[in-house]
Design an enzyme around this catalytic site. Structure first.
Site, PDB file in Angstrom:
ATOM      1  N   ASP A  48      -4.223  -0.169   4.186  1.00 38.36           N
ATOM      2  CA  ASP A  48      -5.431  -0.699   4.812  1.00 38.36           C
ATOM      3  C   ASP A  48      -6.409  -1.022   3.683  1.00 38.36           C
ATOM      4  O   ASP A  48      -6.034  -1.029   2.520  1.00 38.36           O
ATOM      5  CB  ASP A  48      -6.031   0.303   5.817  1.00 38.36           C
ATOM      6  CG  ASP A  48      -6.351   1.647   5.186  1.00 38.36           C
ATOM      7  OD1 ASP A  48      -6.360   1.724   3.944  1.00 38.36           O
ATOM      8  OD2 ASP A  48      -6.594   2.614   5.920  1.00 38.36           O
ATOM      9  N   CYS A  51      -6.870   1.309   0.336  1.00 44.99           N
ATOM     10  CA  CYS A  51      -5.717   1.789  -0.448  1.00 44.99           C
ATOM     11  C   CYS A  51      -6.047   2.059  -1.918  1.00 44.99           C
ATOM     12  O   CYS A  51      -5.455   2.948  -2.518  1.00 44.99           O
ATOM     13  CB  CYS A  51      -4.507   0.886  -0.277  1.00 44.99           C
ATOM     14  SG  CYS A  51      -4.652  -0.668  -1.119  1.00 44.99           S
ATOM     15  N   HIS A 261      -3.001  -4.458  -2.994  1.00 40.25           N
ATOM     16  CA  HIS A 261      -2.440  -3.210  -2.472  1.00 40.25           C
ATOM     17  C   HIS A 261      -1.922  -2.362  -3.635  1.00 40.25           C
ATOM     18  O   HIS A 261      -1.323  -2.888  -4.568  1.00 40.25           O
ATOM     19  CB  HIS A 261      -1.301  -3.485  -1.489  1.00 40.25           C
ATOM     20  CG  HIS A 261      -0.729  -2.214  -0.948  1.00 40.25           C
ATOM     21  ND1 HIS A 261      -1.406  -1.431  -0.047  1.00 40.25           N
ATOM     22  CD2 HIS A 261       0.423  -1.558  -1.242  1.00 40.25           C
ATOM     23  CE1 HIS A 261      -0.687  -0.343   0.208  1.00 40.25           C
ATOM     24  NE2 HIS A 261       0.430  -0.403  -0.502  1.00 40.25           N
TER      25      HIS A 261
END
Length: 274
Positions: A48, A51, A261
């Protein structure tokens, strides 16, 4: 949903994720091979907008043996109250679960988050055995309410750090280069804009941008080392935030495929340990 998945062999993970023969897949495989020279396993971080916080904090706690000095200071938990007395625009701070709450009420809440951060860090750093320490971290990152409270604490520490750097810069003190870059953006030319346009949205609708990774590193007084796999074979493949770290700052290591990410490498290879 697990915040931090159990560990899996790095090359096994890479083979599953990057099967094709596209240039990108080849670069990623080369990147993972380079990481596998140092680490044997990877743990996936829930994807999400938190991270970067999750990966950094998990790594910091899982190797913590001491409570950092900034967490020990007397006025640490007074930060919200002290900052609010000088900057009333902080009343527009946005709490994750409670948008629209007035800062008068929530300065106490942020104080609670800071106390929680100190307590968890202290408890985990005092655990001696690596297995027990890992279990305590896993347990913490399965408790959604506590986990998100810790991210609120980190965001507030970033704001506090940004205010300090901004004031230092304006007063002619030496500040790190990233600080100039941070406040050179149209959307964050001062700490108020940084809060209103960026930090208030981190976790909700956006993640951390690269220049904010520097700010996170400064707030925690940690060096964040990132393997940026898509930059394999360039001098940006291993990037340090900050690029000229303080010698006494501990280091955590993350992996990213796209600067959005982050996952974490775990278990140093035997020869690396020697």
């Amino acid at each position: 949903k697990l915040s931090v998945s159990p560990e899996i062999d790095i090359m096994e993970y890479c083979r599953k994720e990057w099967r094709g023969n596209t240039p990108v897949a080849k670069t990623m495989r080369k990147g993972y091979e380079a990481v596998a020279q140092k680490f044997t396993s990877i743990r996936r971080i829930r994807g999400d907008n938190y991270c970067a916080f999750r990966a950094t904090l998990f790594q910091a706690l899982s190797q913590a043996t001491l409570l950092p000095s900034w967490l020990q200071s007397e006025d640490f938990t007074m930060l919200p109250k002290n900052l609010l007395s000088k900057y009333d625009w902080i009343q527009q701070w946005q709490l994750k679960q409670k948008p629209g709450k007035k800062m008068g009420e929530i300065s106490d809440e942020i104080k609670e988050y800071l106390i929680l951060l100190r307590k968890k860090w202290k408890n985990i750093s005092e655990i001696k055995g690596p297995t027990d320490k890992q279990e305590a971290c896993d347990k913490l990152f399965k408790n959604e309410e506590e986990e998100y409270s810790l991210y609120e604490a980190l965001k507030f520490l970033m704001l506090s750090t940004a205010i300090r750097l901004y004031n230092d810069g304006r007063n002619g003190k030496r500040v790190p280069v990233f600080s100039w870059l941070l406040f050179a953006r149209d959307t964050s030319s001062n700490p108020y804009q940084l809060m209103y346009n960026h930090l208030n949205h981190v976790g909700h609708s956006i993640g951390l941008e690269q220049v904010e990774m520097f700010l996170l590193a400064y707030a925690l007084q940690y060096t964040i080392q990132v393997y940026r796999l898509y930059k394999y074979s360039t001098d940006e493949f291993i990037t340090l935030y900050p690029s000229d770290p303080e010698e006494d700052w501990p280091m955590v290591t993350l992996i990213t495929e796209d600067d959005r990410h982050y996952n974490i490498p775990v278990r140093l290879c035997e020869e690396t340990m020697l």
